[in-house]
Write an enzyme that holds these catalytic residues in place. Structure first.
Site, PDB file in Angstrom:
ATOM      1  N   SER A   1       0.729  -1.187   0.130  1.00  0.00           N
ATOM      2  CA  SER A   1       0.159   0.112  -0.148  1.00  0.00           C
ATOM      3  C   SER A   1       0.872   1.499  -0.084  1.00  0.00           C
ATOM      4  O   SER A   1       0.195   2.359   0.026  1.00  0.00           O
ATOM      5  CB  SER A   1      -0.928   0.020   1.322  1.00  0.00           C
ATOM      6  OG  SER A   1       0.006  -0.357   2.559  1.00  0.00           O
TER       7      SER A   1
ATOM      8  N   TYR B   1      17.910   2.108  11.036  1.00  0.00           N
ATOM      9  CA  TYR B   1      17.176   1.737   9.897  1.00  0.00           C
ATOM     10  C   TYR B   1      18.284   0.759   9.121  1.00  0.00           C
ATOM     11  O   TYR B   1      18.214  -0.184   8.502  1.00  0.00           O
ATOM     12  CB  TYR B   1      16.706   2.813   9.006  1.00  0.00           C
ATOM     13  CG  TYR B   1      16.285   2.476   7.765  1.00  0.00           C
ATOM     14  CD1 TYR B   1      17.072   2.947   6.628  1.00  0.00           C
ATOM     15  CD2 TYR B   1      15.099   2.242   7.433  1.00  0.00           C
ATOM     16  CE1 TYR B   1      16.604   2.704   5.359  1.00  0.00           C
ATOM     17  CE2 TYR B   1      14.504   2.077   5.945  1.00  0.00           C
ATOM     18  CZ  TYR B   1      15.317   2.374   5.093  1.00  0.00           C
ATOM     19  OH  TYR B   1      14.812   2.069   3.975  1.00  0.00           O
TER      20      TYR B   1
ATOM     21  N   PRO C   1      17.486   0.442  -3.754  1.00  0.00           N
ATOM     22  CA  PRO C   1      17.194   1.703  -4.497  1.00  0.00           C
ATOM     23  C   PRO C   1      17.919   2.784  -3.741  1.00  0.00           C
ATOM     24  O   PRO C   1      18.315   2.757  -2.733  1.00  0.00           O
ATOM     25  CB  PRO C   1      15.752   1.558  -4.319  1.00  0.00           C
ATOM     26  CG  PRO C   1      15.331   0.290  -3.483  1.00  0.00           C
ATOM     27  CD  PRO C   1      16.628  -0.353  -3.072  1.00  0.00           C
TER      28      PRO C   1
ATOM     29  N   VAL D   1      13.604   7.297  -3.435  1.00  0.00           N
ATOM     30  CA  VAL D   1      12.610   6.997  -4.346  1.00  0.00           C
ATOM     31  C   VAL D   1      11.463   8.103  -4.151  1.00  0.00           C
ATOM     32  O   VAL D   1      11.314   8.728  -2.899  1.00  0.00           O
ATOM     33  CB  VAL D   1      11.943   5.741  -4.098  1.00  0.00           C
ATOM     34  CG1 VAL D   1      10.828   5.231  -5.212  1.00  0.00           C
ATOM     35  CG2 VAL D   1      12.910   4.812  -3.885  1.00  0.00           C
TER      36      VAL D   1
ATOM     37  N   ASP E   1      21.487  18.559   7.654  1.00  0.00           N
ATOM     38  CA  ASP E   1      21.735  18.397   6.247  1.00  0.00           C
ATOM     39  C   ASP E   1      21.875  16.658   6.074  1.00  0.00           C
ATOM     40  O   ASP E   1      21.445  16.269   4.811  1.00  0.00           O
ATOM     41  CB  ASP E   1      22.983  18.960   5.719  1.00  0.00           C
ATOM     42  CG  ASP E   1      22.854  20.184   4.968  1.00  0.00           C
ATOM     43  OD1 ASP E   1      23.725  20.850   4.769  1.00  0.00           O
ATOM     44  OD2 ASP E   1      21.756  20.661   4.857  1.00  0.00           O
TER      45      ASP E   1
HETATM   46  P1  NAP Z   1       5.992   3.440   2.830  1.00  0.00           P
HETATM   47  O1  NAP Z   1       5.222   4.324   1.662  1.00  0.00           O
HETATM   48  O2  NAP Z   1       6.171   3.920   4.011  1.00  0.00           O
HETATM   49  O3  NAP Z   1       5.391   2.168   2.721  1.00  0.00           O
HETATM   50  C1  NAP Z   1       5.320   1.187   3.611  1.00  0.00           C
HETATM   51  C2  NAP Z   1       4.593  -0.027   3.575  1.00  0.00           C
HETATM   52  O4  NAP Z   1       5.136  -1.118   4.497  1.00  0.00           O
HETATM   53  C3  NAP Z   1       3.146   0.303   3.688  1.00  0.00           C
HETATM   54  O5  NAP Z   1       2.408  -0.491   2.739  1.00  0.00           O
HETATM   55  C4  NAP Z   1       2.921  -0.354   5.135  1.00  0.00           C
HETATM   56  O6  NAP Z   1       1.596  -0.563   5.482  1.00  0.00           O
HETATM   57  C5  NAP Z   1       3.793  -1.239   5.393  1.00  0.00           C
HETATM   58  N1  NAP Z   1       4.171  -1.407   6.678  1.00  0.00           N
HETATM   59  C6  NAP Z   1       4.784  -0.747   7.697  1.00  0.00           C
HETATM   60  N2  NAP Z   1       4.753  -1.333   8.598  1.00  0.00           N
HETATM   61  C7  NAP Z   1       4.239  -2.511   8.630  1.00  0.00           C
HETATM   62  C8  NAP Z   1       3.894  -3.454   9.525  1.00  0.00           C
HETATM   63  N3  NAP Z   1       4.247  -3.605  10.754  1.00  0.00           N
HETATM   64  N4  NAP Z   1       3.400  -4.582   8.977  1.00  0.00           N
HETATM   65  C9  NAP Z   1       2.748  -4.785   7.889  1.00  0.00           C
HETATM   66  N5  NAP Z   1       3.103  -3.587   7.085  1.00  0.00           N
HETATM   67  C10 NAP Z   1       3.665  -2.825   7.267  1.00  0.00           C
HETATM   68  O7  NAP Z   1       7.246   2.834   2.243  1.00  0.00           O
HETATM   69  P2  NAP Z   1       8.150   3.018   0.648  1.00  0.00           P
HETATM   70  O8  NAP Z   1       8.858   4.177   0.570  1.00  0.00           O
HETATM   71  O9  NAP Z   1       7.091   2.245  -0.372  1.00  0.00           O
HETATM   72  O10 NAP Z   1       9.220   1.749   0.917  1.00  0.00           O
HETATM   73  C11 NAP Z   1       9.092   0.450   0.436  1.00  0.00           C
HETATM   74  C12 NAP Z   1      10.417  -0.024   0.638  1.00  0.00           C
HETATM   75  O11 NAP Z   1      11.525   0.419  -0.130  1.00  0.00           O
HETATM   76  C13 NAP Z   1      10.858  -0.152   2.072  1.00  0.00           C
HETATM   77  O12 NAP Z   1      11.468  -1.447   2.421  1.00  0.00           O
HETATM   78  C14 NAP Z   1      11.932   0.917   2.122  1.00  0.00           C
HETATM   79  O13 NAP Z   1      12.853   0.915   3.086  1.00  0.00           O
HETATM   80  C15 NAP Z   1      12.623   0.794   0.681  1.00  0.00           C
HETATM   81  N6  NAP Z   1      12.971   2.252   0.188  1.00  0.00           N
HETATM   82  C16 NAP Z   1      12.382   3.163   0.348  1.00  0.00           C
HETATM   83  C17 NAP Z   1      13.456   4.442  -0.198  1.00  0.00           C
HETATM   84  C18 NAP Z   1      12.470   5.649  -0.415  1.00  0.00           C
HETATM   85  O14 NAP Z   1      13.080   6.938  -0.439  1.00  0.00           O
HETATM   86  N7  NAP Z   1      11.098   5.738   0.079  1.00  0.00           N
HETATM   87  C19 NAP Z   1      14.480   4.386  -0.777  1.00  0.00           C
HETATM   88  C20 NAP Z   1      15.086   2.936  -0.546  1.00  0.00           C
HETATM   89  C21 NAP Z   1      14.509   2.000  -0.038  1.00  0.00           C
HETATM   90  P3  NAP Z   1       0.566   0.343   5.938  1.00  0.00           P
HETATM   91  O15 NAP Z   1       0.158   1.271   4.666  1.00  0.00           O
HETATM   92  O16 NAP Z   1      -0.614  -0.240   6.375  1.00  0.00           O
HETATM   93  O17 NAP Z   1       1.059   1.480   6.807  1.00  0.00           O
HETATM   94  O1  GFB Z   2      14.762  12.314   1.999  1.00  0.00           O
HETATM   95  P1  GFB Z   2      15.430  12.689   3.077  1.00  0.00           P
HETATM   96  O2  GFB Z   2      14.733  13.342   4.235  1.00  0.00           O
HETATM   97  O3  GFB Z   2      16.489  11.880   3.625  1.00  0.00           O
HETATM   98  O4  GFB Z   2      16.439  13.957   2.765  1.00  0.00           O
HETATM   99  P2  GFB Z   2      18.000  11.596   3.190  1.00  0.00           P
HETATM  100  C1  GFB Z   2      16.996  14.959   3.489  1.00  0.00           C
HETATM  101  C2  GFB Z   2      17.749  15.867   2.911  1.00  0.00           C
HETATM  102  O5  GFB Z   2      16.794  16.722   2.380  1.00  0.00           O
HETATM  103  C3  GFB Z   2      18.517  16.871   3.751  1.00  0.00           C
HETATM  104  C4  GFB Z   2      16.917  18.153   2.932  1.00  0.00           C
HETATM  105  O6  GFB Z   2      19.708  17.250   3.195  1.00  0.00           O
HETATM  106  C5  GFB Z   2      17.501  17.873   4.294  1.00  0.00           C
HETATM  107  O7  GFB Z   2      18.171  18.980   4.714  1.00  0.00           O
HETATM  108  N1  GFB Z   2      15.586  18.660   2.897  1.00  0.00           N
HETATM  109  C6  GFB Z   2      15.149  20.102   2.644  1.00  0.00           C
HETATM  110  C7  GFB Z   2      14.501  18.124   3.564  1.00  0.00           C
HETATM  111  N2  GFB Z   2      14.002  20.324   2.938  1.00  0.00           N
HETATM  112  C8  GFB Z   2      13.641  18.953   3.291  1.00  0.00           C
HETATM  113  C9  GFB Z   2      11.989  18.485   3.812  1.00  0.00           C
HETATM  114  O8  GFB Z   2      11.282  19.592   3.773  1.00  0.00           O
HETATM  115  N3  GFB Z   2      12.124  17.538   4.394  1.00  0.00           N
HETATM  116  C10 GFB Z   2      12.888  16.589   4.107  1.00  0.00           C
HETATM  117  N4  GFB Z   2      12.932  15.240   4.806  1.00  0.00           N
HETATM  118  N5  GFB Z   2      14.490  16.968   3.890  1.00  0.00           N
HETATM  119  C11 GFB Z   2      17.136   9.073   4.196  1.00  0.00           C
HETATM  120  C12 GFB Z   2      17.395   7.852   5.218  1.00  0.00           C
HETATM  121  O9  GFB Z   2      18.157  10.170   4.133  1.00  0.00           O
HETATM  122  O10 GFB Z   2      17.042   8.346   2.786  1.00  0.00           O
HETATM  123  C13 GFB Z   2      16.346   7.032   5.208  1.00  0.00           C
HETATM  124  O11 GFB Z   2      17.267   8.779   6.305  1.00  0.00           O
HETATM  125  C14 GFB Z   2      16.028   6.407   3.869  1.00  0.00           C
HETATM  126  O12 GFB Z   2      16.685   5.864   5.942  1.00  0.00           O
HETATM  127  C15 GFB Z   2      15.939   7.590   2.537  1.00  0.00           C
HETATM  128  O13 GFB Z   2      16.957   5.342   3.329  1.00  0.00           O
HETATM  129  C16 GFB Z   2      15.887   7.205   1.383  1.00  0.00           C
HETATM  130  O14 GFB Z   2      18.216  11.163   1.891  1.00  0.00           O
HETATM  131  O15 GFB Z   2      19.004  12.303   3.824  1.00  0.00           O
END
Ligand code: NAP
Ligand code: GFB
Length: 319
Positions: free
Chosen positions: A15, A141, A168, A171, A275
């Site tokens: 989801s 994490y 990844p 995203v 940052d």
């Molecule tokens: P998201 O939008 O926060 O979605 C998280 C999903 O995990 C939701 O479907 C949520 O269900 C489910 N979930 C969380 N806790 C749960 C639990 N206890 N039991 C069952 N389901 C649970 O995350 P996303 O960005 O799509 O990330 C998906 C994967 O990609 C993750 O493994 C994340 O670490 C990885 N990833 C994400 C990014 C990024 O930038 N977003 C970057 C690199 C890797 P509900 O909707 O019911 O809460």
């Molecule tokens: O996506 P983000 O929160 O996480 O990006 P990371 C943080 C960067 O964006 C920092 C700047 O340099 C922040 O100073 N930034 C500027 C902001 N404005 C904003 C704002 O309004 N919101 C946020 N969130 N940031 C994450 C990891 O690192 O990357 C997680 O901590 C995960 O574990 C994710 O893996 C993909 O890219 O820094």
């Protein structure tokens, strides 16, 4: 519709941002030989071993894409490192053990480029996951995610399981979490410009805007993860990221969000906010050896599509 039971794919975390993108791509491909089931926490809290077993018994997957996780941006990670560590370890252990018990043919789990060592040569590649401590902001994490790779190798060695993972980079896309405190940078910036435009207030970017990121559009990642499920057969992880030269600064990304909204108001920086990691430049050479011609969505186009989606779905969007 008759399904070929040879392939029942369960997507945990179905989801969320990535899960919804995979759902969109799967629906477009309409492959009647594959049955896809997208789970959310409403189907089972995967932190619970019994609920995990029950949902796996119910659907009996042959293949699993494991996305479910406690996820968040820099600021959420900085606040809750212990929860990120424990909750994700519980989820990952329950899911992989259930996959082993159910004799799932293949599992593709998700790591992240933010889990690599903080002090590292660049560009980062798949061999470097465990070469040193991660950036302190998200050590919880990161360590939970690194253990997925360790478990994949352990399950393969002892039980012959075909468990792999993808890495990844950041995203973004429709169905993201636009919550200002917990979400990632791009959805945060999009939500903030939306409100600045609505209220005639300044658009505030947190930090200096100098850090660098490779942003991958969720629809592109979805296509790549489906390809990994069908075609990639190594236990070792594979980075799924845009090319190194597609890396942009937070400032440049913010300017694209401003452009997508045609925002004319003031833009300010709140440098009292952290940052985080300055850069985590990942090399996608391994991906390119498999898919040399894969076309990523240009970031300006991806941001525009995400902004348009957010405006259209503001009421129902996660924020
Ligand atoms: P998201 O939008 O926060 O979605 C998280 C999903 O995990 C939701 O479907 C949520 O269900 C489910 N979930 C969380 N806790 C749960 C639990 N206890 N039991 C069952 N389901 C649970 O995350 P996303 O960005 O799509 O990330 C998906 C994967 O990609 C993750 O493994 C994340 O670490 C990885 N990833 C994400 C990014 C990024 O930038 N977003 C970057 C690199 C890797 P509900 O909707 O019911 O809460
Ligand atoms: O996506 P983000 O929160 O996480 O990006 P990371 C943080 C960067 O964006 C920092 C700047 O340099 C922040 O100073 N930034 C500027 C902001 N404005 C904003 C704002 O309004 N919101 C946020 N969130 N940031 C994450 C990891 O690192 O990357 C997680 O901590 C995960 O574990 C994710 O893996 C993909 O890219 O820094």
């Amino acid at each position: 519709m008759a399904y070929n039971e040879a392939m029942v794919v369960v997507v945990t975390g179905g989801s969320g941002l990535v899960g919804q993108a995979i759902q969109t791509v799967v629906e477009q491909s309409r492959n009647v030989n594959e049955r896809w089931i997208f789970l959310s926490s409403k189907n089972a809290d995967l932190k619970s071993a019994s609920e995990t077993c029950a949902v796996f018994e119910k659907y009996k997957p042959t293949h699993v894409i494991h996305l479910a996780a406690m996820v968040g941006g820099l600021y959420r990670n900085m606040k809750y490192n212990c929860d990120f560590l424990r909750f994700n370890q519980l989820i990952n252990d329950n899911v992989l053990e259930a996959c082993k018990k159910m004799k799932v043919k293949k599992v593709v789990s998700c790591l992240s480029t933010c889990i690599f060592p903080d002090k590292t040569p660049y560009p980062i590649d798949e061999t470097m996951v465990h070469n040193g401590p991660p950036h302190h902001s998200n050590f919880g994490y990161s360590m939970a995610k690194r253990m997925i790779d360790v478990m994949n190798h352990a399950y393969h060695e002892q039980y012959g399981c075909n468990f792999t993972s993808v890495i990844p980079t950041n995203v973004y896309g429709p169905h993201d979490n636009f919550n200002l405190e917990d979400g990632h940078v791009l959805p945060g910036l999009i939500h903030k410009v939306y409100m600045a435009k609505q209220n005639g207030t300044p658009f505030t970017i947190w930090g200096t805007g100098k850090p660098l990121r490779q942003f991958v559009y969720s629809m592109d990642l979805a296509k790549l993860m489906i390809w990994v499920l069908h075609e990639y057969n190594e236990i070792n992880p594979i980075i799924l990221s845009v090319d190194e030269q597609d890396e942009v600064s937070i400032r440049e990304a913010a300017e694209m969000v401003v452009e997508a909204f045609d925002f004319k108001g003031d833009v300010v920086y709140d440098t009292t906010k952290a940052d985080g990691q300055f850069k985590k430049t990942a090399c996608n050479v391994k991906l390119r050896t498999y898919l040399p011609d894969f076309q990523f969505t240009p970031i300006r186009q991806g941001i525009k599509e995400t902004v348009d989606w957010f405006i259209e779905n503001y009421e129902s969007a996660r924020k």
